[in-house]
Motif scaffolding. Structure first.
Motif, short mmCIF file in Angstrom:
data_model
loop_
_atom_site.label_atom_id
_atom_site.label_comp_id
_atom_site.label_asym_id
_atom_site.label_seq_id
_atom_site.Cartn_x
_atom_site.Cartn_y
_atom_site.Cartn_z
N ALA A 1 0.83 -1.22 0.00
CA ALA A 1 0.00 0.00 0.00
C ALA A 1 0.86 1.26 0.00
CB ALA A 1 -0.93 -0.01 1.21
N SER A 2 2.03 1.17 0.64
CA SER A 2 2.89 2.36 0.75
C SER A 2 3.44 2.82 -0.59
CB SER A 2 4.04 2.09 1.72
OG SER A 2 5.02 1.27 1.10
N GLY A 3 3.35 1.95 -1.60
CA GLY A 3 3.89 2.32 -2.91
C GLY A 3 2.82 2.41 -3.99
N LEU A 4 1.56 2.27 -3.62
CA LEU A 4 0.50 2.26 -4.64
C LEU A 4 0.11 3.68 -5.06
CD1 LEU A 4 -1.74 -0.64 -3.26
CD2 LEU A 4 -0.34 -0.66 -5.34
N PRO A 5 -0.33 3.84 -6.30
CA PRO A 5 -0.64 5.18 -6.78
C PRO A 5 -2.07 5.63 -6.46
CG PRO A 5 -0.82 3.61 -8.58
CD PRO A 5 -0.37 2.83 -7.37
N MET A 6 -2.84 4.78 -5.76
CA MET A 6 -4.22 5.16 -5.43
C MET A 6 -4.39 5.19 -3.91
SD MET A 6 -3.96 1.71 -5.73
CE MET A 6 -4.02 1.38 -7.47
N PRO A 7 -5.37 5.97 -3.39
CA PRO A 7 -5.67 5.91 -1.97
C PRO A 7 -6.09 4.49 -1.57
CG PRO A 7 -6.76 7.80 -2.98
CD PRO A 7 -6.22 6.95 -4.10
N ALA B 1 12.36 -8.59 -7.71
CA ALA B 1 13.18 -7.39 -7.46
C ALA B 1 12.96 -6.89 -6.05
CB ALA B 1 12.80 -6.30 -8.46
N VAL B 2 13.88 -6.02 -5.62
CA VAL B 2 13.65 -5.28 -4.38
C VAL B 2 12.89 -4.02 -4.77
CG1 VAL B 2 14.71 -4.07 -2.45
CG2 VAL B 2 15.76 -6.17 -3.35
N LEU B 3 11.73 -3.82 -4.19
CA LEU B 3 10.90 -2.66 -4.52
C LEU B 3 11.01 -1.65 -3.39
CD1 LEU B 3 7.72 -4.58 -5.81
CD2 LEU B 3 9.73 -3.84 -7.11
N ARG B 4 11.24 -0.42 -3.75
CA ARG B 4 11.31 0.65 -2.74
C ARG B 4 10.11 1.56 -2.93
NH1 ARG B 4 16.76 1.31 -0.22
NH2 ARG B 4 15.57 2.80 0.99
N THR B 5 9.48 1.93 -1.84
CA THR B 5 8.27 2.74 -1.94
C THR B 5 8.49 4.08 -1.23
OG1 THR B 5 7.29 2.00 0.14
CG2 THR B 5 6.92 0.60 -1.79
N SER B 6 7.63 5.05 -1.60
CA SER B 6 7.83 6.39 -1.04
C SER B 6 6.85 6.71 0.09
CB SER B 6 7.68 7.43 -2.16
OG SER B 6 6.41 7.29 -2.75
N GLY B 7 5.89 5.82 0.35
CA GLY B 7 4.88 6.09 1.38
C GLY B 7 3.62 6.66 0.74
N ASN B 8 2.47 6.23 1.24
CA ASN B 8 1.18 6.65 0.66
C ASN B 8 0.44 7.47 1.71
OD1 ASN B 8 -1.38 6.84 -0.46
ND2 ASN B 8 -1.37 4.73 -1.23
N GLU B 9 0.28 8.75 1.43
CA GLU B 9 -0.36 9.67 2.40
C GLU B 9 -1.87 9.56 2.40
OE1 GLU B 9 0.86 13.52 1.17
OE2 GLU B 9 2.90 13.24 1.90
N HIS B 10 -2.43 8.80 1.46
CA HIS B 10 -3.89 8.76 1.36
C HIS B 10 -4.48 7.42 1.77
CE1 HIS B 10 -3.14 12.54 -0.72
NE2 HIS B 10 -4.32 12.85 -0.19
N CYS B 11 -3.84 6.80 2.76
CA CYS B 11 -4.45 5.61 3.34
C CYS B 11 -5.33 6.06 4.49
CB CYS B 11 -3.38 4.64 3.83
SG CYS B 11 -2.38 4.04 2.45
#
Ligand code: E4P
Ligand code: PEP
Length: 371
Positions: free
Chosen positions: A187-193, A230-240
């Motif tokens: 969820a921390s890397g998804l483009p949707m809330p 792969a190792v996936l890095r995420t930026s954090g999801n502010e809309h959870c």
């Protein structure tokens, strides 16, 4: 190590109970499926506008109410598309008050066992034709998006967003996976809330914890769009945000439950916003009860409860549910998982929620969520 060799593809399934795993089918990479079934310009515009509308409501910039509504599960694309067409009409009619997003759930978490959803078993027969399921799901999402209707689903497999995520405007992490580290990282890397549901036991704190976790950046093992591990890095999801869905200890849609979540969010330093699911533990899975729950939520909203930013509903063309049974024809537009409200009741409920959102917007004495 579980040794999954290429020659295992042609082997039959392992003996039941023997604990073995074989490779049953190799799948195309997410990029290959996207090339086969590309997002059209119209579809992309719907998805992006849908995500933005959901974010704006969650942020309190748009004062409308979110409604995530549609079948518990998509089991055939024709009935889902027929539903999308009638829902599109209602969404247009109520667009001043509601942001309507259609449930298009292709993966079903099960309490113990059961049909796992169209993505994994599109034949509804234990054939597990997953590539076909992915194609059907993606093609349907393109068609619904082309109608101008944004879509919502639950991400159950952390790999499926690679195949479908570019067509989805809102997603849930379900009650059975909300404590899973992998789902929070996803969820921390998804483009949707993303809505984090309270646990099946009724625990709300696990959903609050999930929102906090998904807001942070992570690194985890996943599959890149080209198909490589792969190792996936995420930026954090502010809309959870939290979704109240009731649980083993009963429903949790009442004013006192909403206040409790607001207190927990405040204590965690998170935005005071949530969605309430009128189905599942809040309706005792009784489709007729959903209307009552939605009406009670409408009262809270009309009275000025700003923390409730959205309502989730399970609705299909026909009321109730039916079992999947070999050789038996299915009723068109009726759920094969949880019982859903039929369309006639659904449209009444949507109008009730729209009135409540309008009343809240026009209310002279709007106050921050009362605790
Ligand atoms: O939303 C659907 C169901 O509630 C969920 O998948 C669990 O279903 P089950 O308890 O019938 O397995
Ligand atoms: C399975 C679902 O919900 P929950 O995770 O709340 O049971 C669902 O919405 O389909």
């Amino acid at each position: 190590m579980v040794n999954l060799r290429s020659e295992d593809v042609d082997q039959g399934p392992p003996a039941v109970g023997a604990g073995g795993t074989t490779v049953a089918e190799r799948l195309p990479a997410p990029t290959s499926l996207a090339e086969l079934l590309p997002v059209t310009d119209t579809a992309a515009a719907t998805v992006l506008a849908g995500r933005e509308a959901v974010r704006q409501v969650l942020d309190g910039v748009d004062e409308r109410l979110l409604v995530f509504v549609g079948p518990c599960s998509v089991h055939d694309v024709d009935s889902a598309l027929a539903y999308a067409k009638v829902l599109r009409g209602a969404a247009d009619e109520l667009a001043d008050d509601l942001v309507v997003v259609m449930r298009t759930y292709f993966e079903k978490p099960r309490t113990v066992l059961g049909w796992p959803g169209l993505l994994v078993d599109p034949g509804l027969d234990g054939g597990y034709a997953v590539e076909d399921g992915l194609r059907r799901a993606r093609a349907l999402l393109v068609e619904i998006s082309e109608l101008g209707l944004p879509t919502a689903c639950e991400w159950l497999s952390p790999i499926s967003p690679g195949y479908l995520g570019d067509l989805v405007s809102w997603a849930a992490i379900g009650a059975r996976t909300v404590e899973s580290q992998v789902h929070r990282q996803l969820a921390s890397g998804l483009p949707m809330p993303v809505g984090m549901k309270n646990g099946t036991s009724g625990s709300v704190q696990v959903a609050v914890d999930a929102v906090r976790s998904a807001a942070a950046s992570h690194a985890y093992l996943g599959v890149e769009d080209g198909g490589a591990v792969a190792v996936l890095r995420t930026s954090g999801n502010e809309h959870c945000h939290v979704v109240l869905r009731g649980g083993a200890d009963g429903p949790n849609y009442g004013a006192e439950h909403v206040h409790d979540v607001v207190r927990r969010l405040r204590a965690a330093g998170l935005p005071e916003r949530l969605v309430v699911d009128a189905s599942h533990g809040n309706s005792g899975k009784c489709h007729e009860r959903q209307r009552v729950v939605a009406e009670e939520l409408a009262e809270q909203i009309a009275e000025g409860q700003l923390a409730i930013r959205g309502v989730a509903l399970e609705s299909f063309l026909e009321p109730g549910r039916q079992d999947i049974a070999p050789g038996r024809a299915l009723t068109f537009g009726q759920s094969v998982t949880d019982a859903c409200m039929g369309w006639d009741v659904s449209v009444d409920v949507l109008r009730t929620l729209a009135e409540a959102a309008r009343a809240r917007r026009h209310s002279a004495d709007l106050v921050p969520a009362r605790v």
